[in-house]
Design a protein around this motif. Structure first.
Motif, mmCIF file in Angstrom:
data_model
loop_
_atom_site.group_PDB
_atom_site.id
_atom_site.type_symbol
_atom_site.label_atom_id
_atom_site.label_comp_id
_atom_site.label_asym_id
_atom_site.label_seq_id
_atom_site.Cartn_x
_atom_site.Cartn_y
_atom_site.Cartn_z
ATOM 1 N N LYS A 148 0.865 -1.176 0.000
ATOM 2 C CA LYS A 148 0.000 0.000 0.000
ATOM 3 C C LYS A 148 0.904 1.229 0.000
ATOM 4 O O LYS A 148 1.890 1.277 0.732
ATOM 5 C CB LYS A 148 -0.890 -0.026 1.239
ATOM 6 C CG LYS A 148 -1.759 1.180 1.408
ATOM 7 C CD LYS A 148 -2.877 1.015 2.424
ATOM 8 C CE LYS A 148 -2.470 0.695 3.819
ATOM 9 N NZ LYS A 148 -3.582 0.808 4.782
ATOM 10 N N LYS A 196 -11.664 0.104 -8.258
ATOM 11 C CA LYS A 196 -10.860 -1.106 -8.418
ATOM 12 C C LYS A 196 -10.556 -1.260 -9.902
ATOM 13 O O LYS A 196 -11.468 -1.272 -10.738
ATOM 14 C CB LYS A 196 -11.607 -2.339 -7.910
ATOM 15 C CG LYS A 196 -10.778 -3.606 -8.058
ATOM 16 C CD LYS A 196 -11.488 -4.822 -7.511
ATOM 17 C CE LYS A 196 -10.594 -6.040 -7.680
ATOM 18 N NZ LYS A 196 -11.237 -7.251 -7.254
ATOM 19 N N LEU A 229 -2.179 -1.348 -16.136
ATOM 20 C CA LEU A 229 -1.733 -1.666 -14.768
ATOM 21 C C LEU A 229 -1.801 -3.164 -14.470
ATOM 22 O O LEU A 229 -1.031 -3.669 -13.655
ATOM 23 C CB LEU A 229 -2.555 -0.893 -13.733
ATOM 24 C CG LEU A 229 -2.309 0.613 -13.698
ATOM 25 C CD1 LEU A 229 -3.370 1.314 -12.860
ATOM 26 C CD2 LEU A 229 -0.919 0.915 -13.172
ATOM 27 N N TYR A 260 0.269 -5.728 -11.963
ATOM 28 C CA TYR A 260 -0.438 -5.948 -10.703
ATOM 29 C C TYR A 260 -1.601 -6.906 -10.885
ATOM 30 O O TYR A 260 -2.379 -6.777 -11.826
ATOM 31 C CB TYR A 260 -0.944 -4.613 -10.133
ATOM 32 C CG TYR A 260 0.178 -3.637 -9.898
ATOM 33 C CD1 TYR A 260 0.959 -3.717 -8.755
ATOM 34 C CD2 TYR A 260 0.482 -2.664 -10.839
ATOM 35 C CE1 TYR A 260 2.015 -2.840 -8.551
ATOM 36 C CE2 TYR A 260 1.539 -1.781 -10.650
ATOM 37 C CZ TYR A 260 2.298 -1.882 -9.503
ATOM 38 O OH TYR A 260 3.341 -1.018 -9.312
ATOM 39 N N ILE A 310 -5.363 -3.971 -7.964
ATOM 40 C CA ILE A 310 -5.006 -2.603 -7.593
ATOM 41 C C ILE A 310 -6.292 -1.833 -7.301
ATOM 42 O O ILE A 310 -7.247 -1.889 -8.067
ATOM 43 C CB ILE A 310 -4.118 -1.915 -8.663
ATOM 44 C CG1 ILE A 310 -3.503 -0.655 -8.109
ATOM 45 C CG2 ILE A 310 -4.833 -1.706 -9.947
ATOM 46 C CD1 ILE A 310 -2.225 -0.219 -8.826
ATOM 47 N N ILE A 365 -3.314 3.697 -2.504
ATOM 48 C CA ILE A 365 -3.277 2.694 -3.570
ATOM 49 C C ILE A 365 -2.850 1.384 -2.932
ATOM 50 O O ILE A 365 -1.732 1.258 -2.441
ATOM 51 C CB ILE A 365 -2.298 3.088 -4.699
ATOM 52 C CG1 ILE A 365 -2.692 4.451 -5.293
ATOM 53 C CG2 ILE A 365 -2.266 2.010 -5.781
ATOM 54 C CD1 ILE A 365 -1.700 4.991 -6.321
ATOM 55 N N GLU A 366 -3.784 0.428 -2.905
ATOM 56 C CA GLU A 366 -3.498 -0.914 -2.393
ATOM 57 C C GLU A 366 -3.295 -1.825 -3.592
ATOM 58 O O GLU A 366 -4.027 -1.724 -4.577
ATOM 59 C CB GLU A 366 -4.666 -1.424 -1.553
ATOM 60 C CG GLU A 366 -4.925 -0.590 -0.311
ATOM 61 C CD GLU A 366 -6.151 -1.069 0.432
ATOM 62 O OE1 GLU A 366 -6.028 -2.053 1.187
ATOM 63 O OE2 GLU A 366 -7.223 -0.466 0.230
ATOM 64 N N TYR A 367 -2.306 -2.711 -3.498
ATOM 65 C CA TYR A 367 -1.980 -3.501 -4.678
ATOM 66 C C TYR A 367 -1.432 -4.873 -4.307
ATOM 67 O O TYR A 367 -0.980 -5.113 -3.197
ATOM 68 C CB TYR A 367 -0.947 -2.754 -5.536
ATOM 69 C CG TYR A 367 0.332 -2.454 -4.783
ATOM 70 C CD1 TYR A 367 1.376 -3.381 -4.761
ATOM 71 C CD2 TYR A 367 0.475 -1.280 -4.064
ATOM 72 C CE1 TYR A 367 2.539 -3.118 -4.049
ATOM 73 C CE2 TYR A 367 1.634 -1.006 -3.355
ATOM 74 C CZ TYR A 367 2.658 -1.943 -3.347
ATOM 75 O OH TYR A 367 3.793 -1.684 -2.639
ATOM 76 N N LYS A 413 1.276 -7.252 -6.445
ATOM 77 C CA LYS A 413 2.142 -7.346 -7.620
ATOM 78 C C LYS A 413 2.086 -8.759 -8.203
ATOM 79 O O LYS A 413 1.852 -9.731 -7.482
ATOM 80 C CB LYS A 413 3.588 -7.024 -7.239
ATOM 81 C CG LYS A 413 3.781 -5.635 -6.685
ATOM 82 C CD LYS A 413 5.233 -5.304 -6.477
ATOM 83 C CE LYS A 413 5.688 -5.556 -5.074
ATOM 84 N NZ LYS A 413 7.075 -5.119 -4.825
ATOM 85 N N GLU A 442 6.932 -0.616 -6.492
ATOM 86 C CA GLU A 442 5.729 -0.037 -5.892
ATOM 87 C C GLU A 442 5.203 1.054 -6.821
ATOM 88 O O GLU A 442 5.995 1.712 -7.515
ATOM 89 C CB GLU A 442 6.048 0.557 -4.522
ATOM 90 C CG GLU A 442 6.334 -0.474 -3.469
ATOM 91 C CD GLU A 442 6.486 0.162 -2.093
ATOM 92 O OE1 GLU A 442 6.762 1.378 -1.993
ATOM 93 O OE2 GLU A 442 6.337 -0.575 -1.117
ATOM 94 N N PRO A 443 3.897 1.288 -6.825
ATOM 95 C CA PRO A 443 3.315 2.265 -7.756
ATOM 96 C C PRO A 443 3.483 3.717 -7.290
ATOM 97 O O PRO A 443 2.527 4.497 -7.255
ATOM 98 C CB PRO A 443 1.848 1.836 -7.820
ATOM 99 C CG PRO A 443 1.580 1.216 -6.494
ATOM 100 C CD PRO A 443 2.865 0.527 -6.110
#
Length: 151
Positions: free
Chosen positions: A6, A86, A92, A96, A99, A118-120, A122, A129-130
């Motif tokens: 995140k 979402k 992206l 990911y 995301i 931004i929760e992700y 990978k 990380e974004p």
């Protein structure tokens, strides 16, 4: 190394929280007029503007490249000026597995504080990380603020 993460950041704006929230949650199709250098287009794919479960297509520039994203509006909280998107398709998804982007505007003094999360997840541990995506969001917030304060 975890595949889940995140990134978060705040940006102070002069515009009221309610106005900022209204444009990002109910009128995102106006954002391309406000910040054409970042957002080239925003089109409703399914549902209605400003409603949960609606699907939106975005054309944007990230890291100097034209990109696309399809997002579903997961939640709109008018009381707390929050909206959650979402990502379900697009560029992206090449990096990911999941995301999710949450934007919350909170009144602060005569303006507002906009909090981006931004929760992700990978696809593999070599993905960065974004952070540049988060910076894009902060830049976009400043463009929206300038527009809302002018209006």
């Amino acid at each position: 190394m975890s595949l889940f993460g995140k990134v978060e950041a705040d940006v102070e704006i002069k515009a009221p929280a309610e106005k900022f929230h209204e444009i990002v949650s109910c009128r995102p199709h106006h954002i391309s007029n406000v910040s054409p250098g970042v957002i080239q287009g925003c089109a409703l794919h399914e549902g209605d503007w400003g409603n949960e479960n609606s699907v939106i297509n975005w054309d944007y520039v990230h890291d100097g490249k034209a990109k696309v994203a399809k997002e579903i509006i997961e939640a709109i909280d008018k009381e707390n000026n929050s909206v959650t998107f979402k990502v379900i398709e697009g560029d992206l998804m090449e990096e990911y597995k999941n995301i999710k982007i949450t934007i919350q505007a909170t009144p602060k003094g005569e303006g507002s504080l906009v909090h981006w999360t931004i929760e992700y997840e990978k696809l593999h541990e070599n993905i960065v990380e974004p952070n540049t995506l988060l910076q894009l969001a902060l830049d976009l917030s400043k463009d929206l603020d300038a527009h809302l304060v002018q209006a």
